[in-house]
Design an enzyme around this catalytic site. Structure first.
Site, mmCIF file in Angstrom:
data_model
loop_
_atom_site.group_PDB
_atom_site.id
_atom_site.type_symbol
_atom_site.label_atom_id
_atom_site.label_comp_id
_atom_site.label_asym_id
_atom_site.label_seq_id
_atom_site.Cartn_x
_atom_site.Cartn_y
_atom_site.Cartn_z
ATOM 1 N N GLY A 95 0.775 -0.936 0.207
ATOM 2 C CA GLY A 95 0.132 0.020 -0.030
ATOM 3 C C GLY A 95 0.788 1.294 0.044
ATOM 4 O O GLY A 95 1.914 1.329 -0.475
ATOM 5 N N SER A 96 0.468 2.117 0.726
ATOM 6 C CA SER A 96 0.833 3.714 0.586
ATOM 7 C C SER A 96 2.208 3.925 1.278
ATOM 8 O O SER A 96 2.684 5.000 1.095
ATOM 9 C CB SER A 96 -0.072 4.610 1.160
ATOM 10 N N ALA A 97 2.607 3.153 1.898
ATOM 11 C CA ALA A 97 3.904 2.952 2.284
ATOM 12 C C ALA A 97 4.969 3.502 1.181
ATOM 13 O O ALA A 97 6.122 4.089 1.577
ATOM 14 C CB ALA A 97 4.536 1.556 2.972
ATOM 15 N N LYS A 107 4.655 5.464 -1.287
ATOM 16 C CA LYS A 107 4.153 6.647 -1.888
ATOM 17 C C LYS A 107 5.522 7.465 -1.931
ATOM 18 O O LYS A 107 5.560 8.587 -2.772
ATOM 19 C CB LYS A 107 3.256 7.407 -1.296
#
Length: 722
Positions: free
Chosen positions: A403-405, A407
């Site tokens: 996931g967003s880790a 970004k």
């Protein structure tokens, strides 16, 4: 006539003297041979009969493993053992006599399923007998009955070439009945001992039993003269100070019965190993086998022509293996694993499919792995109960959508490619494409710059960045045209941080993650930018966040800090043979100012954004943590679940430690929890609490070594005390 007569007399005289001299020489020779035969005959006979046989290596203790503060993790435990060396020329009858004698002197644990399922509890010292073991013994003890198993027809077939002599023994085995096997049921200990004796190699000591009691050792020692080939020795077993803590990464060694792995047999034999040597078979024990094995004692066996052992001579003294000093802080490791155990056993409805959790900590400047924790819930096959076991290995062998880790990597890729600028602002609202496809953030954020996008975890900002990298402009209701080349472009940038490639760690079997192969769906490229496409390992994540924390240098992670010479005094440090220096694998192409923008965004995540549970007003505020949360939508057993991740470092202004926490299937859709942040806070707190403690322990040990004091089980004692 007289002259001729005188010449004849002169010749005869010389011939006579010659005969006399020859006679005297032969007499002396005969006397000498007789003297040698009578006085030294037996000695020379023994010398003639002697033959130098092969040199045998005797095992020595393996090197220890210690943590970064010199706490012993893996040590050697001495056990009294009885061995049997199979000598050349020894008959089956001779070995059987020895086995029967030994069975009266030692207690051997035996189990077999030949007479029905055994209900005896087994441990590593229990010898399991097969039907073949019992049949071999029956043939050895019933030679006449065994001979009758071969019929006249069988012998005729041998004569005619239809059978070979080698085919007869299998026929004997096949024709032994169950009732005949019952006749040896009371001799199981003898059979077990003999099977151990048969398993050895010529002139190589085979362990019959380790862990002898003092009484057994004393009795056998008294009887050695009546037990040819039998001896007592010290056998070394591995001892784990912290039980199963980090056990999957430390690795295992083969047992004496396993010996050298068959797949690498020739390699080991060519490097001076004996067939029944114990060697590392996984991870650190295997990777550092050459260091840990030590130098074996070399003993030369002298045998007579019959194969009987005449004498033994030590050629070289042995030396135990060198010690590995790991980068791990075992007290920190313990705290990390406690936090993970608490997480996987939290047990509410939302976590019913969660069965594992990982947390890995690394020094972002050196690549030292400070802790590598993994816990897994497994079901006991016998009781059906769920239990927690070590799964530290999963940090490098299993991968997940995170996931967003990731970004931070997406933003830096956009900056470096020119797709976005430091001042770029996108309006975060649901993005609508042709065909009714909608891509959005978890909630509308409005006008969003880089730091706010990281703080609030804006999906839309990342979607727009990826589109810009692909040369695509967002048009509401328009068709999404993204070329497949964007996938490789993103991977190329991500790999600069260690995502999707090997991290370089020294252990084998590292996973590099799974690369999704769907490239004909443009929407997948947008998912890539928010960590919902390829999968990554926790080890890759900690290398990624470390690269940002230290200003752009991808450091090679490692578990071994130093290799030291073995030291007899356990309180003293051996001299350093070699040390592992920090290694930069690459410098990312982004500028320092661009990296700083992302670091500021990561700090805002904790102070104002999705990581506020670790920020101001909490117990973790003083550590000045910076980081990024991640939530990935996936499926587990057909149920929609969420992987929860959090990558971080602390302190923000001068990073000492980088952390990656990954909890797959942390909760099912429709529920939520903050377990990844909770674990992050606990392990960072433990790091700062324990760092000073470890440094003080090292200082105390060095002081004790100087003053002559030693410490045993927490009680100090002066070496000079009586």
């Amino acid at each position: 006539m007289k002259t001729k007569k005188r010449k004849k007399t002169h010749v005869s005289f010389r011939i006579n003297w010659l005969f006399i001299v020859v006679f005297l020489l032969f007499s002396a020779l005969i006397l000498r041979l007789g003297f040698v035969q009578i006085v030294y005959g037996e000695n020379y006979k023994r010398e003639v009969e002697k033959t130098e046989d092969e040199t045998v290596d005797s095992p020595v203790p393996r090197g220890k493993m210690l943590d970064r503060y010199d706490r012993v993790i893996v040590d050697n435990k001495p056990l009294n053992a009885v061995t049997y060396t199979r000598l050349k020329g020894v008959t089956q009858e001779d070995k059987l006599k020895v086995a029967k004698k030994l069975a009266t002197l030692i207690d051997v644990r035996v189990t077999t399923d030949v007479f029905g399922k055994s209900d005896k509890k087994k441990d590593k010292n229990t010898i399991k007998l097969t039907e073949r073991d019992l049949k071999d013994y029956w043939i050895a003890t019933h030679p006449k009955a065994a001979a009758q198993k071969i019929t006249a027809a069988d012998k005729q077939k041998v004569k005619e070439g239809q059978l070979s002599e080698d085919d007869l023994y299998p026929l004997q085995l096949k024709r032994i009945t169950k009732n005949e096997l019952l006749s040896v049921k009371d001799d199981l200990e003898v059979i077990a001992i003999k099977s151990k004796m048969e398993g050895g190699y010529a002139l190589t000591a085979q362990i019959i039993k380790s862990g002898l009691t003092d009484k057994e050792l004393a009795v056998i020692s008294e009887q050695l003269g009546n037990l040819p080939g039998v001896d007592t020795t010290t056998y070394w077993d591995r001892m784990y100070t912290y039980d199963d803590l980090l056990s999957t990464l430390l690795g295992k060694i083969t047992s004496a019965d396993e010996g050298l792995p068959s797949e690498n047999l020739q390699y080991y034999l060519s490097h001076g190993y004996s067939r029944n040597d114990r060697v590392g078979k996984s991870y650190l024990e295997k990777q550092y086998e050459d260091v840990l094995r030590g130098q074996k004692a070399r003993v030369q066996n002298v045998t007579d022509r019959s194969g009987n052992l005449v004498s033994q001579e030590t050629v070289t003294e042995g030396q135990r293996g060198s010690d590995l000093i790991l980068t791990i802080d075992m007290e920190l490791q313990k705290q990390v694993e406690d936090a993970l155990t608490k997480a996987v056993t939290s047990g509410d409805r939302g976590t019913r499919l969660m069965d594992r959790a990982f947390a890995i900590m690394m020094d972002p400047h050196t690549g030292d792995i400070l802790a590598m924790g993994g816990k897994q819930l497994v079901t006991d096959k016998q009781t059906g109960a769920r239990k927690v076991q070590d799964f530290a290995l999963g940090n490098m062998t299993t991968s997940y959508e995170v996931g967003s880790a990731v970004k931070g990597a997406t933003v830096l890729a956009g900056l470096d490619s020119g797709a976005i600028q430091p001042g770029t602002v996108f309006y975060d609202a649901p993005m609508k494409f042709a065909g009714g496809t909608i891509k959005k953030s978890s909630h509308p954020i409005g006008a969003t710059g880089i730091q706010k996008a990281l703080e609030q975890s804006s999906n839309v900002f990342m979607y727009r960045t990826v589109m810009s990298m692909a040369g695509e402009t967002y048009r509401p209701g328009g068709k999404l045209n993204i070329p497949p080349s964007i996938f490789n472009k993103l991977r190329s940038y991500y790999s600069q941080f260690g995502l999707g490639i090997s991290t370089g760690i020294e252990l084998e079997n590292e996973s590099t993650g799974i690369r999704n192969t769907v490239t004909n769906e443009p929407g997948k490229a947008l998912d890539f930018g928010i960590g919902q496409y390829d999968t990554y390992t926790p080890l890759q994540l900690v290398q990624y966040i470390s690269t940002i924390a230290n200003g752009g240098y991808r450091m090679k992670p490692h578990l071994v800090k130093e290799i030291r010479e073995p030291e007899l005094d356990s309180e003293l440090k051996g001299s350093i043979q070699s040390s592992v220096e920090p290694e930069v694998l690459n410098r990312i192409t982004m500028s320092q100012s661009e990296i700083e923008i992302v670091k500021q965004g990561f700090r805002r995540v904790v102070t104002n954004g999705t990581g506020r549970a670790l920020g101001n007003g909490t117990a973790y505020a003083k550590y000045n943590i910076a980081g990024k949360s991640g939530t990935a939508e996936t499926f587990n057993k057909g149920v929609s679940v969420r992987n929860s991740t959090f990558v971080s470092y602390a302190p923000y202004d001068n990073p000492e430690v980088a952390v990656a926490v990954v909890i797959p299937s942390a909760y099912v859709a429709g529920t939520s929890n903050s377990l990844s942040k909770q674990v992050t806070g606990e392990v960072i707190k433990a790091y700062f609490d324990l760092k000073k403690q470890g440094e003080k322990e090292v200082e105390q040990k060095e002081e004790d070594a100087k003053t002559g004091n030693t410490e045993l089980n927490g009680v100090k004692k002066d070496d000079n005390e009586q």
